[in-house]
Design a protein around this motif. Sequence first.
Motif, short mmCIF file in Angstrom:
data_model
loop_
_atom_site.label_atom_id
_atom_site.label_comp_id
_atom_site.label_asym_id
_atom_site.label_seq_id
_atom_site.Cartn_x
_atom_site.Cartn_y
_atom_site.Cartn_z
N GLY A 80 22.59 -6.90 -3.64
CA GLY A 80 22.22 -5.49 -3.76
C GLY A 80 20.95 -5.20 -2.99
N ASP A 81 20.45 -3.97 -3.15
CA ASP A 81 19.26 -3.56 -2.41
C ASP A 81 17.98 -3.66 -3.22
N GLY A 82 18.06 -4.23 -4.41
CA GLY A 82 16.88 -4.39 -5.24
C GLY A 82 16.75 -3.32 -6.29
N SER A 83 17.13 -2.08 -5.95
CA SER A 83 17.14 -1.03 -6.97
C SER A 83 18.40 -1.12 -7.80
N TYR A 84 19.42 -1.78 -7.26
CA TYR A 84 20.65 -2.05 -8.01
C TYR A 84 21.15 -3.43 -7.58
N CYS A 85 21.32 -4.34 -8.53
CA CYS A 85 21.75 -5.72 -8.25
C CYS A 85 22.98 -6.06 -9.09
N TYR A 86 23.86 -6.82 -8.53
CA TYR A 86 25.02 -7.29 -9.27
C TYR A 86 25.30 -8.73 -8.89
N SER A 87 26.06 -9.39 -9.75
CA SER A 87 26.30 -10.82 -9.56
C SER A 87 27.06 -11.07 -8.27
N GLY A 88 26.59 -12.04 -7.49
CA GLY A 88 27.25 -12.38 -6.25
C GLY A 88 28.47 -13.24 -6.43
N GLU A 89 28.74 -13.70 -7.68
CA GLU A 89 29.89 -14.56 -7.91
C GLU A 89 31.21 -13.86 -7.69
N PRO B 4 0.83 -1.22 0.00
CA PRO B 4 0.00 0.00 0.00
C PRO B 4 0.86 1.26 0.00
N GLY B 5 0.75 2.03 -1.07
CA GLY B 5 1.47 3.29 -1.17
C GLY B 5 2.93 3.15 -1.49
N SER B 6 3.42 1.93 -1.64
CA SER B 6 4.84 1.77 -1.90
C SER B 6 5.07 0.42 -2.58
N PHE B 7 6.31 -0.05 -2.51
CA PHE B 7 6.68 -1.33 -3.11
C PHE B 7 8.02 -1.74 -2.53
N ALA B 8 8.40 -2.99 -2.79
CA ALA B 8 9.68 -3.50 -2.30
C ALA B 8 10.38 -4.22 -3.43
N CYS B 9 11.70 -4.12 -3.46
CA CYS B 9 12.53 -4.79 -4.46
C CYS B 9 13.46 -5.77 -3.75
N ARG B 10 13.63 -6.96 -4.35
CA ARG B 10 14.52 -7.96 -3.76
C ARG B 10 15.30 -8.63 -4.88
N CYS B 11 16.64 -8.56 -4.76
CA CYS B 11 17.49 -9.17 -5.79
C CYS B 11 17.24 -10.68 -5.84
N ARG B 12 17.27 -11.21 -7.06
CA ARG B 12 17.02 -12.64 -7.24
C ARG B 12 18.22 -13.45 -6.78
#
Length: 1154
Positions: free
Chosen positions: A738-747, A725-733
């Motif tokens: 990363g924080d979801g707004s920016y993701c990079y390879s964990g390798e 409600p009123g927002s959203f959440a991002c989660r790296c796969r």
Amino acid sequence: MFWRDQGWLLWATFLGFVASAHSIRRDEFFPFGQSAGDQVLEPENDRTQRLDLSAPLLFYDRSFDSIFINTNGFVATEEPPSESTYLGKMPPSFGMIAALHGDLDTSAGVGKVFFRQDSRADVLRRAAEHINRAFPYNDEVDPTHAVVVTWVDVAPHTPHTRGDGLEKKRNSFQLVLASLQKASYAILLYARDGVQFSSTLVQGSDVIMHGGFSKGLVPGFWFTSQGPYYRTTSDEEISVRELAEQTNSGQRGVWVYEIGTSPTFSDVSPGEVTDLPTEPPPFLAQTTEPSWPLYTGEQVKNDPEQIEIHSNQYQPLQPHDPEVVELDETEINVDVFSYNFGTCSNNRNKCSQFADCRDYSSGFCCHCRPGFYGNGIQCVAEGKPQRMNGKIHGRVFVGSSPYPVELGGVDLHSYVVVNDGRSYVAISDIPETLGPSLLPLSVLGGVIGWAFALEQPGYRNGFSVIGGEFTREAEVTFMPWNEKLIIRQEFKGTDELDHLVVKTTLEGKVPEMPLGSTVTMDPYAEIYQYGSNLITSSSTREYKVNMPDGSTETRTYQCRQTITFQSCQHGDSLRDVKPSQMLSVDQVFVLYDVNNKILRYAMSNKVGDVNGGEPEENPCFTGRHGCDNNAVCRPGQGSQFTCECAAGFLGNGRDCDEVDRPVNHCEDGTHDCDTPERAQCSYTGSSSFICSCLPGYVGDGRNCQDIDECQSRRCHQDADCFNTPGSFACRCRQGYRGDGSYCYSGEAEQGACGSEERDSLLGGTVFGPRGPRPSESHIPACDGNGEYEPLQCDRRTGSCWCVDRNGVEVRGTRSAPGRTPMCIHDDGGPPDVRPTPRPDVDPLPPGTHLLFAQSGRIEHVPLESYEMRKEGAKAVLHLPERVIIGVAYDCVEKVVYWTDITSPAISKASIQGGEPTTVIRTDLGSPEGITVDHIGRTIFWTDSMKDRIEVASLDGSRRRVIVDSDLINPRAIVADPVHGHLYWTDWNREAPKIETSYMDGSNRRVLVQNDLGLPNGLTYDFQSSLLCWADAGTHKMECMHPDRGDRTSVLEGIQYPFGITSYGRKIFYTDWKRNAVVAMDRHSGRESDEFQPAKQTKLYGITSAYSQCPPGRNYCSVNNGGCTHLCLATPNGRSCKCPNNPATAACVERPAEY
């Protein structure tokens, strides 16, 4: 009425500021002498008298209830000792405010010292004008108490005649101490020819006189020491002489200083206007209310006979009606607001903040709310005095002269007391060859009288009908020789101060009147006929010319004028406008001030029935009501009426005082916005507010619905989005970090410097013919955190190279044995080199900070987990007498860069301590926005006076103009060096826009050009790739991905933003109205905090000073991209560019490549 009560003094003050800035004369001092109520200091060469104050004086960080007036050119905060202990010393051991301190004498009738306390309105208003002119970027002040001390014709104390004539010279100067509740100011006035000697004898030697402020001795734990002091003169004689020739207030010979504040105080602050302006300062039109001589003739009644008119019947404009009117083959271009087809839902911001938007079947219209009047696009408060400012250009022939008088932009200022219809006009810098001949042309200012004329019942003045955007053309024909003058005026609406803005052009010929002539004009009437987007009038005016030889002539001229405008096509707001109305003008006063070259007009204006009708007896319609200038007169039965203070003022109607927030419905909770979880109520002044949905919701602010942000790709491409409600959440796969707004390879973690691979190299051996030996593989160098050192070297070969965070070699950096390249990690720089701290810059502790500009200083607020740690805020850099606009930060060398519009200059200083250094000081007009390319090691800046964008190396060398066309008011600028883009704003009021280009200026294009007002601030967030801006015209903050064009409003109802910067999920902006740094959360769309510095003045640019540089590199990262001079990044390569004026012929330019 106000203009009757104030007398000649306020009018003289008004003219003094409209005129060109010459040195002031003694008669332009604040009133002094016994007629002004002054006391006189007893004659002597060292006399002191105590003055008990009715209101305290703030000096440095203390408050004083009494002061001591002294013969020797100063005021003390304690009784001074014998002059032998302090003459020739600055600073002295006691608190001193020195206007011009030396061994002076008033004995034997050689001079006098006058002094008094004063709280009269005219004196306080005049003090406020000086202060507000000197500090144009601060909030306006209104002193409540003043002390006026005047040294008149004081002589140097000469025990014996010296033979050099010094004893015959005299000095005259004045000190005004103006105080309000939380601040005190010193205003110093030095008259033309008022500083005739600059030194006096002290113990047999000539000693230069001194000016300045000293706190005196301050106690310490063990002993006393000299406290802070500020000198306004030096030990050079020229510094004393320049007191009457220079300024820090915009008027020659007038100096203003802020000398004390409460509850905290830092430094004496000098006025900020050191250059004499080419046009009057803004405060003139805000605070000056000129007083005029009274017209002494009889009241004139309308002719009871019918006046024959030709009807120009008003017909509502239909959608198919033409919008361009042709008149006598004269083309009239209308450059005004245009109503577009649409609805209020997407056009509400085009209405005034004091108007409501209404939808009609064919479109929308704006309507002023009760208590305001206008056309809905511009609305002003009923009863509030109105002001008009502008420039006059053109060529006018006088009499038989074959050469015209050129007008190259002289100033026109007007003031109207709306509740009695009295208008005043002053036009400056009119030469003697033209001034007397323009005296009959009251028509020059007549349009402002029509616009705000006193309304008779059932009739409306010009502004209430058409607002403030229109074009007026008047043709004046003088009889009997048919000299003709064309007056064209373009009214461009109201500015941010709600003052009308007008551009006037004069072309033609006027009959000559000799210098010394005066003109009197009888009352007259004009018939205004209203049609579709057109108003016309014509009249014949008679005037009497009084010649210098005593003879008189009666002359006439005919005036025909047309006013074109654009009304709303869809509503019926003009249906009640009478097709014909009469403007009655009386009490006409005209004067040409030959000494100051000022042309002045004053007149009383009423709009009513063309046939005169029955004379109105109600004082509201005659103007004889006695209401305050800032009040509206409400008629009752018969002659009954009431006075009601205008919006923004409080009082009984007879006396009205301005207030900031009469009724704040947002604060009181009396608004009708949606719940705080979904909407925000924003106070806009007076009793008005705006409802706006919070980010994450959509609607009109009174009914808001949730938005599914996941439909608009708000997260990184390698992240999952979850709507809330009123927002959203991002989660790296899985497999990404990363924080979801920016993701990079964990390798990448597998290649860390402290990995098993390095351990195996350290412990491994290789067996050869001569037995076991250490591995020949390179063993990487690691720092204490287990990360790769940016510089790696092979012990066997002596070769070195740079690596990235993952230990991968950066191509092109491997050096020959014995040489080392300069390597910088993406998130850091070379080891800190800390110069010895100096007082110029207070070193900052480690961490990320906000840096922002506030007049003559740069301040910082530390950040901790995206939150402002306000208790750690402090000033980093003090730059008195400077106005700093833009700030930028180099994260590699820990250096702040700033633009200064007073010098003008671009300078820098290390935030770890060091001396400020000017890097560019030539060929600048008004440098404002600035940004740093920390990778390519360059700075970019905008220049709003030269209308261009430039780039240079960090030391100011290798300057090159990269954009110099189609710019009007460029301001903010930011760089995205990783992707090779520049972004900037242009707040051109006619067509504001946000643009982008490659960093070499190529591939330029407009990003945003619709629904912008004053886009002041701009920021680019490297993590989310969002470009965000703050607009002081639309009162919004918006963001977009430049490559997508997905424009989104993130915050509405902000007041007057200037600078903006981003840090993670937070956006920080400076606000001129709130004098604060405001934090907002981009994810929740809400303001989360604000910081107000101790000094309450306007805040300008702001930037984030990162503890580590943002990640990324470009083709200029290594070896300057192979360029000889400037390396400017592009999305897929770089351009090698030469400076505009290369110092050598060895520069090679290359277009963007690889």
